[in-house]
Design a protein around this motif. Structure first.
Motif, PDB file in Angstrom:
ATOM      1  N   SER A 153      25.244 -36.876 -12.757  1.00 16.48           N
ATOM      2  CA  SER A 153      25.366 -36.447 -11.367  1.00 16.48           C
ATOM      3  C   SER A 153      25.113 -37.660 -10.476  1.00 16.48           C
ATOM      4  O   SER A 153      24.523 -38.660 -10.915  1.00 16.48           O
ATOM      5  CB  SER A 153      24.341 -35.358 -11.062  1.00 16.48           C
ATOM      6  N   LEU A 180      28.965 -32.428  -3.600  1.00 18.49           N
ATOM      7  CA  LEU A 180      29.907 -31.391  -4.021  1.00 18.49           C
ATOM      8  C   LEU A 180      31.274 -31.707  -3.419  1.00 18.49           C
ATOM      9  O   LEU A 180      31.345 -32.319  -2.350  1.00 18.49           O
ATOM     10  CB  LEU A 180      29.442 -30.018  -3.525  1.00 18.49           C
ATOM     11  N   TRP A 235      33.623 -25.083  -4.751  1.00 15.90           N
ATOM     12  CA  TRP A 235      32.831 -26.324  -4.734  1.00 15.90           C
ATOM     13  C   TRP A 235      32.576 -26.763  -6.169  1.00 15.90           C
ATOM     14  O   TRP A 235      32.074 -26.003  -6.991  1.00 15.90           O
ATOM     15  CB  TRP A 235      31.477 -26.098  -4.042  1.00 15.90           C
ATOM     16  N   LYS A 236      32.928 -28.011  -6.469  1.00 21.67           N
ATOM     17  CA  LYS A 236      32.633 -28.623  -7.771  1.00 21.67           C
ATOM     18  C   LYS A 236      31.573 -29.692  -7.539  1.00 21.67           C
ATOM     19  O   LYS A 236      31.431 -30.197  -6.425  1.00 21.67           O
ATOM     20  CB  LYS A 236      33.890 -29.313  -8.323  1.00 21.67           C
ATOM     21  N   GLU A 237      30.881 -30.104  -8.598  1.00 20.35           N
ATOM     22  CA  GLU A 237      29.913 -31.187  -8.427  1.00 20.35           C
ATOM     23  C   GLU A 237      30.575 -32.528  -8.756  1.00 20.35           C
ATOM     24  O   GLU A 237      31.228 -32.671  -9.800  1.00 20.35           O
ATOM     25  CB  GLU A 237      28.690 -30.984  -9.344  1.00 20.35           C
ATOM     26  N   ALA A 251      30.004 -26.714 -10.694  1.00 20.75           N
ATOM     27  CA  ALA A 251      28.660 -26.861 -10.113  1.00 20.75           C
ATOM     28  C   ALA A 251      27.758 -25.752 -10.645  1.00 20.75           C
ATOM     29  O   ALA A 251      28.178 -24.589 -10.735  1.00 20.75           O
ATOM     30  CB  ALA A 251      28.747 -26.782  -8.595  1.00 20.75           C
ATOM     31  N   LEU A 291      25.133 -24.291  -6.135  1.00 18.01           N
ATOM     32  CA  LEU A 291      25.982 -23.484  -5.231  1.00 18.01           C
ATOM     33  C   LEU A 291      25.124 -22.672  -4.271  1.00 18.01           C
ATOM     34  O   LEU A 291      25.488 -22.462  -3.117  1.00 18.01           O
ATOM     35  CB  LEU A 291      26.894 -22.566  -6.057  1.00 18.01           C
TER      36      LEU A 291
END
Ligand code: SAH
Length: 372
Positions: free
Chosen positions: A33, A178, A185-187, A204, A209
């Motif tokens: 991340s 994000l 929403w994706k990370e 995510a 979220l």
């Protein structure tokens, strides 16, 4: 003392070690991340950026307000003295600085602290600092005041009133990014492509979220949203540390008043912005601070919050212009221009005056800190 050439080689070796370490982590466990990447690149115990160098000043990667002009530390000193007086001038209090860099800000605060009877007798200096290189510089600057260092807030004493300061500290704490892709929403993560760091996205986790505010549940395709859960939990710990005593403080940093979409994850190397996934461990990594979120954390525990207000307006209200005039009246001609330039950089709206913001907080309901 090592020669510059040998020091440069050491620094190159550390950079290569950090890069191999991060690449091995990704190869073994999958992409990192943004927060994990930031954390390791900045604070890895052996190879991290902050652990291996003094990043500040003309020969470093960035310059901060206390390094620009003594006026900055003098104004923060006046602010701290006023808060101490409003607290009833306790005979012993903790002055905690988070991320003190070279110790310049604290040294300037304590230098002006001499003017207020009792202040220097009462102050106990505590420094939250991860970097051994910077701790050594802080020791040189501050040894007269016998500072006590901490790796984490847990060891800061809780038995005395506390005043907290932090300049360009919160921006260094890890963030989450994000990205809105095809309606979700994706990370954002950092993986590898042909042995080079490369951006990617993954699903995510539900706990991330759940941090997305209602107003941002949807966005435009490709938008990036930054959240700072590590900053918020740091502030929760700080409030826990100060809750049994009077506790008042301020944080100064670059950032925005309300959360909005945008990518502010940035890397500074030798005063130039570079791509944050190049020169890993050789550049300072930061992201802008969401002052609205900080405000909410303090308010959710019924602490008073002041600002965020622009650094320029804060310093002008504290009397920086008058102080600069006084210094100029005593200065040699050659120094007058430096004083003027320092003042302008700190307060002008198109320099640090508006982008940099100051947020104050207190658990003392009667306290009204200056500058807001
Ligand atoms: N306040 C100083 C330095 C800002 S640079 C100035 O204005 O000049 C950021 C500082 O925070 C450095 O001292 C760095 O070593 C420290 N730091 C970064 N992450 C930290 C962490 N997680 N815990 C404690 N200190 C940290």
């Amino acid at each position: 003392m090592l020669s510059n050439a040998v020091q440069a080689k050491f620094s190159l070796a550390e950079f290569l070690m950090l890069e191999s370490f991060l690449k091995a982590q990704i190869a073994r466990h999958g992409p990192l991340s943004v927060g994990e990447f930031m954390q390791v690149a900045l604070s890895h115990s052996q190879y991290g950026y902050y652990m291996t160098r003094d990043p500040l000043g003309v020969r470093g990667d960035f310059t901060t307000a206390p390094e620009i002009s003594q006026l900055f530390g003098e104004m923060i000193g006046a602010w701290v003295m006023d808060v101490w007086s409003q607290m009833g001038a306790p005979s012993r209090f903790t002055l905690l600085e988070c991320g003190p860099g070279r110790g310049t800000l604290m040294a300037d605060i304590l230098r002006v602290g001499r003017v207020l009877p009792g202040f220097l007798d009462a102050v106990q200096v505590h420094l939250l600092e991860v970097s051994p290189v910077l701790r050594a510089m802080q020791q040189d600057h501050l040894e007269l005041y016998h500072p006590v260092w901490h790796e984490a807030l847990e060891t800061v004493p809780r038995d005395a009133p506390m005043i907290v300061i932090g300049n360009e500290f919160l921006d260094a704490l890890p963030i989450v990014q994000l990205q809105y892709i095809d309606g979700v929403w994706k990370e954002r993560v950092i993986g590898l492509a042909e042995d080079a760091f490369a951006w990617g996205v993954r699903d995510a986790a539900p706990h991330l979220l759940s941090l997305v505010p209602q107003a941002k549940k949807s966005a435009k395709h490709g938008d990036i949203l930054e959240l700072g859960p590590a900053r918020l939990s740091f502030l929760e710990n700080l409030m826990a540390c100060g809750k049994d005593q009077n506790c008042t403080g301020l944080f100064i940093d670059y950032g925005y008043h309300e959360l909005r979409c945008g990518d502010t994850f940035q890397a500074l190397h030798q005063h130039q912005f570079i791509d944050p996934i190049t020169k890993v461990g050789e550049a300072d990594l930061t992201a802008h601070v969401d002052f609205g979120a900080i405000r909410n954390v303090f308010e959710s525990r019924d602490w008073q919050v002041f600002g965020a207000t622009g650094q320029g307006s804060f310093l002008v209200q504290l009397g920086i212009v008058q102080r600069a005039e006084k210094l100029q009246a005593q200065a040699e001609d050659s120094q007058k221009e430096d004083i003027n330039q320092g003042l302008n950089r700190l307060v002008n709206q198109d320099q640090m005056g508006a982008l940099f913001k100051v947020i104050g907080f207190s658990n003392v309901s009667s306290l009204k800190p200056a500058g807001f």
